[in-house]
Design a protein around this motif. Structure first.
Motif, mmCIF file in Angstrom:
data_model
loop_
_atom_site.group_PDB
_atom_site.id
_atom_site.type_symbol
_atom_site.label_atom_id
_atom_site.label_comp_id
_atom_site.label_asym_id
_atom_site.label_seq_id
_atom_site.Cartn_x
_atom_site.Cartn_y
_atom_site.Cartn_z
ATOM 1 N N GLU A 1 0.839 -1.211 0.000
ATOM 2 C CA GLU A 1 0.000 0.000 0.000
ATOM 3 C C GLU A 1 0.872 1.260 0.000
ATOM 4 O OE1 GLU A 1 -3.215 0.590 -0.132
ATOM 5 O OE2 GLU A 1 -4.329 -1.141 0.618
ATOM 6 N N LEU A 2 1.868 1.273 0.866
ATOM 7 C CA LEU A 2 2.740 2.453 0.936
ATOM 8 C C LEU A 2 3.446 2.675 -0.397
ATOM 9 C CD1 LEU A 2 4.230 4.767 2.371
ATOM 10 C CD2 LEU A 2 5.816 3.079 3.314
ATOM 11 N N GLU B 1 2.595 1.664 -3.413
ATOM 12 C CA GLU B 1 1.669 2.094 -4.470
ATOM 13 C C GLU B 1 1.259 3.549 -4.262
ATOM 14 O OE1 GLU B 1 -1.072 -1.031 -3.760
ATOM 15 O OE2 GLU B 1 0.180 -2.516 -4.785
ATOM 16 N N GLY B 2 1.135 3.943 -3.017
ATOM 17 C CA GLY B 2 0.816 5.345 -2.723
ATOM 18 C C GLY B 2 1.922 6.281 -3.202
ATOM 19 N N ILE B 3 3.162 5.891 -2.950
ATOM 20 C CA ILE B 3 4.289 6.725 -3.400
ATOM 21 C C ILE B 3 4.309 6.782 -4.932
ATOM 22 C CG2 ILE B 3 6.801 6.990 -3.439
ATOM 23 C CD1 ILE B 3 6.920 5.547 -0.715
ATOM 24 N N ARG C 1 1.873 6.274 -7.154
ATOM 25 C CA ARG C 1 0.762 7.076 -7.718
ATOM 26 C C ARG C 1 1.001 8.576 -7.510
ATOM 27 N NH1 ARG C 1 -2.873 2.647 -5.658
ATOM 28 N NH2 ARG C 1 -2.744 3.734 -3.666
ATOM 29 N N THR C 2 1.529 8.925 -6.352
ATOM 30 C CA THR C 2 1.731 10.349 -6.060
ATOM 31 C C THR C 2 2.818 10.936 -6.966
ATOM 32 O OG1 THR C 2 1.084 9.900 -3.778
ATOM 33 C CG2 THR C 2 2.139 12.011 -4.197
ATOM 34 N N LYS D 1 1.448 11.290 -10.449
ATOM 35 C CA LYS D 1 0.530 12.425 -10.540
ATOM 36 C C LYS D 1 1.267 13.769 -10.599
ATOM 37 C CE LYS D 1 -3.082 14.862 -7.905
ATOM 38 N NZ LYS D 1 -3.952 14.829 -6.713
ATOM 39 N N HIS D 2 2.259 13.930 -9.737
ATOM 40 C CA HIS D 2 2.812 15.282 -9.558
ATOM 41 C C HIS D 2 3.988 15.630 -10.470
ATOM 42 C CE1 HIS D 2 0.211 16.731 -6.387
ATOM 43 N NE2 HIS D 2 0.210 15.502 -5.887
ATOM 44 N N GLU E 1 5.142 17.365 -2.663
ATOM 45 C CA GLU E 1 4.718 15.963 -2.767
ATOM 46 C C GLU E 1 5.853 15.101 -3.331
ATOM 47 O OE1 GLU E 1 1.951 14.601 -1.678
ATOM 48 O OE2 GLU E 1 0.534 16.260 -1.474
ATOM 49 N N TRP F 1 8.835 14.836 -0.750
ATOM 50 C CA TRP F 1 8.622 13.963 0.418
ATOM 51 C C TRP F 1 8.496 12.505 -0.030
ATOM 52 C CZ3 TRP F 1 10.396 13.367 4.745
ATOM 53 C CH2 TRP F 1 9.744 12.855 5.868
ATOM 54 N N LEU G 1 10.627 9.389 1.381
ATOM 55 C CA LEU G 1 9.940 8.214 1.940
ATOM 56 C C LEU G 1 10.278 6.932 1.184
ATOM 57 C CD1 LEU G 1 6.368 9.660 2.639
ATOM 58 C CD2 LEU G 1 8.142 9.096 4.326
#
Lengths: 387, 387
Positions: free
Chosen positions: B216-217, B219-221, B223-224, B227-228, B244, B247, B251
């Motif tokens: 989850e972590l 995939e979150g990184i 996707r972010t 996106k950015h 974004e 960080w 991470l």
């Protein structure tokens, strides 16, 4: 993203058969005498006590013990621990237990060098200037206290359940063996999961800062807890699920998940006032209070609650308001499915006690950041939570 | 979940207008003389140099300077820094730059107290016993070196680009003001994003450990960043997107994302051998090598690559194999859209050089954990990467 500082020096030792390393860790800091702080007898049943004692002996570390820390830990027990430590010249504390024991250890660690009464750190917001090193062996995943610098203690005479913190209070080493949590009663596993989820919600819904990465992290933690907690209620010895839940609970409140945004914490304050009166478990209290808070403030963060509904419960039908409200209902159903109470009434609170609870919580008003809450708001939230 | 230890004591100071606090941070550790280490002149253009100098002067901190650290940093520059530090009795290093400068600072910090040659930490895997404190001011988000304990340095005579690390090498304080990255050329922003993504991929695809929370972590990184980064290529001064991406890059490799699982790192090793020959940017090298590695090993982790396709690119049609392959193709298209090269040929490598690169990488064989790679595997991956 909001400016932030992140600092967390705790060494986390995570996994099976790690508890026997405690003596070595303590010894590596040159420490030779410690206070062992714990609660009830569960650590005798699951073997943790014997493992710790044997490891301390192997490393020539002397110890004294203070036992009987309660689920909602009280300042009188902290004072007892401070006295024993001073009498015995202990150089560190080993907290064996959950958040209650670790929070008590933090207060005792700060109080050890302090000339006044330890409650000053809570009531007068006295700054911690020096503290004894803390080592922890976590036996229930919930509060995240094993890897953060804060704690919550109840002053039983003054009926105050308040928090405190200091960068000096990060545990030096925390050992987390998820397998020893297999023997927890199901409701304690559930309460731990609810507590951890609540920490995420406080940060996720705390304000209007735009933080995509932190939203992703929060949603990841929420989905993982919602996936694995029901598995554990059926299969308490499932190590994968134990470790997922355990690490999620630590990540929920070790600081990372709070970077770049503020936390709300109104629900926690209200719950503290509920449990200072009724001595119900913190997780159960949050299962009742937090969804009620969500309903009350939802219109202050319509987009965020809709995002929550979509990302966590896959709700896509309806307006944003409707999706948010459905999500809050889904969350209550989830808590119910875990065996947690979801109304104050169920948990034994009487309607006429709401005013006492609201007054108690309002001592710290205004509560929260998403919507600052005063006594009348708190009363309304408690009414929503009642039945 | 695999047993792990997590420890990361770096203080991260993140946000706008934070660089001017450097002198105060350094001074709070009783340090009065430092080495300033940096690369080219960009820190003169964006004002960072002046801010740092002024803060050091305000806090009565003396400094000497070593400049000219290259994008693929070399051990000869590290040796130069060590000599200057010894001649001047510096008590700490302030690294101002990206991963190259910070990695050089780590090597110099370890080498300062060491009697032999600093390359011993790489070639002979000599253990770091003592190191000077490191402070960093990050000017490009990519490697995560600002909040971890490792680094990569090139030995230009021996044609080796190798890594090293020690828990003594965590920066004490890292200051990360995303706003100063607004002036980066687009390709550097893109390369930084690709490097950060690659770190996540190394951990995400590294093995077969079941780690829902870490997936989850990751995939979150991912996707972010996806996106950015395109937002930044159009609008370099977008602070939200800068923060974004910044960080996320930290991470990706500060240790959290590696908990409970192993990383593969074969693609990194192969890329190091590509760039030791061609001196291309690490991010660009990874944009070429990593998707080729993915194609080569996809059949060892069919479920994981399919999950990647679903969670990151919303691909739901087709067999798991097909979803995984489509996802790898989508990733290459994404890299292309950022302006990165996606073949060795484009980046100037000649077909006949593949053997040299494969031999260079095979010095450390077997590479990787998902599938241990030997020279013939590495050659095949380079052939896939060629055009």
């Amino acid at each position: 993203m909001r400016n932030f500082k992140f600092y967390n020096p705790t060494k986390m030792v995570f996994g099976k058969d790690t508890i026997s390393s405690i003596g070595q860790h303590v010894s590596s800091y040159g420490i030779t005498k410690v206070l062992l702080l714990y609660g009830k007898g569960s650590i005798f049943k699951n073997g943790v006590y014997d493992t710790v004692i044997s490891s301390l002996k192997d490393n020539n570390i002397q110890y004294v013990e203070v036992t009987g820390v309660k689920a909602n830990p009280v300042v009188s027990k902290v004072r007892e621990a401070i006295n024993i430590m001073r009498e015995n010249d202990t150089e560190a504390i080993i907290a064996i237990g959950g958040g209650s024991v670790i929070d008590s250890a933090k207060a005792a660690s700060a109080g050890f060098y302090y000339n006044g009464d330890v409650w000053d750190f809570f009531g007068k917001r006295e700054e911690v200037k020096r503290a004894l090193p803390i080592f922890t062996i976590l036996t229930i995943s919930a509060t995240g206290s094993e890897m953060n610098s804060g704690g919550v203690i109840t002053n039983e005479e003054e009926k105050k359940k308040w928090s405190f913190g200091s960068p000096l209070l990060y545990p030096v080493v925390s050992i987390l063996d998820p397998s020893i949590q297999s023997s927890l009663p199901p409701i304690q596993t559930a309460n731990g999961a609810i507590d951890a989820l609540s920490h995420v919600f406080e940060l996720y819904f705390g304000g209007t800062d735009k933080t995509d990465m932190m939203d992703e992290l929060s949603e990841g933690i929420i989905r993982t807890i919602i996936k694995h907690t029901p598995i554990l209620l059926k299969d308490p010895e499932n190590y994968d699920s134990r470790s997922e839940l355990a690490w999620c609970a630590t990540l929920a409140l070790n600081g990372i998940n709070g970077t770049g945004r503020v936390g709300d914490w109104a629900s926690h304050s209200i719950e503290h006032s509920v449990s200072v009166l009724n001595d119900i478990a913190h997780g159960s209290g949050l299962a009742i209070v937090m969804p009620a808070w969500m309903k009350y403030v939802q219109n202050k963060a319509v987009d965020k609650f809709a995002r929550f509904g979509e990302k966590v419960f896959n709700i896509t039908e309806g307006s944003k308001e409707e999706i948010g409200l459905q999500a809050i209902e889904k969350l209550r159903e989830f808590y119910k499915s875990l065996g947690a109470p979801i109304t104050l009434k169920e948990s034994g609170v009487k309607k006429e006690e709401i005013d006492f609870i609201a007054n108690n919580a309002a001592m710290l008003e205004p509560l929260g950041t998403l919507m600052p809450l005063y006594k009348e708001d708190i009363t309304k939230i408690l009414e929503i939570a009642f039945e």
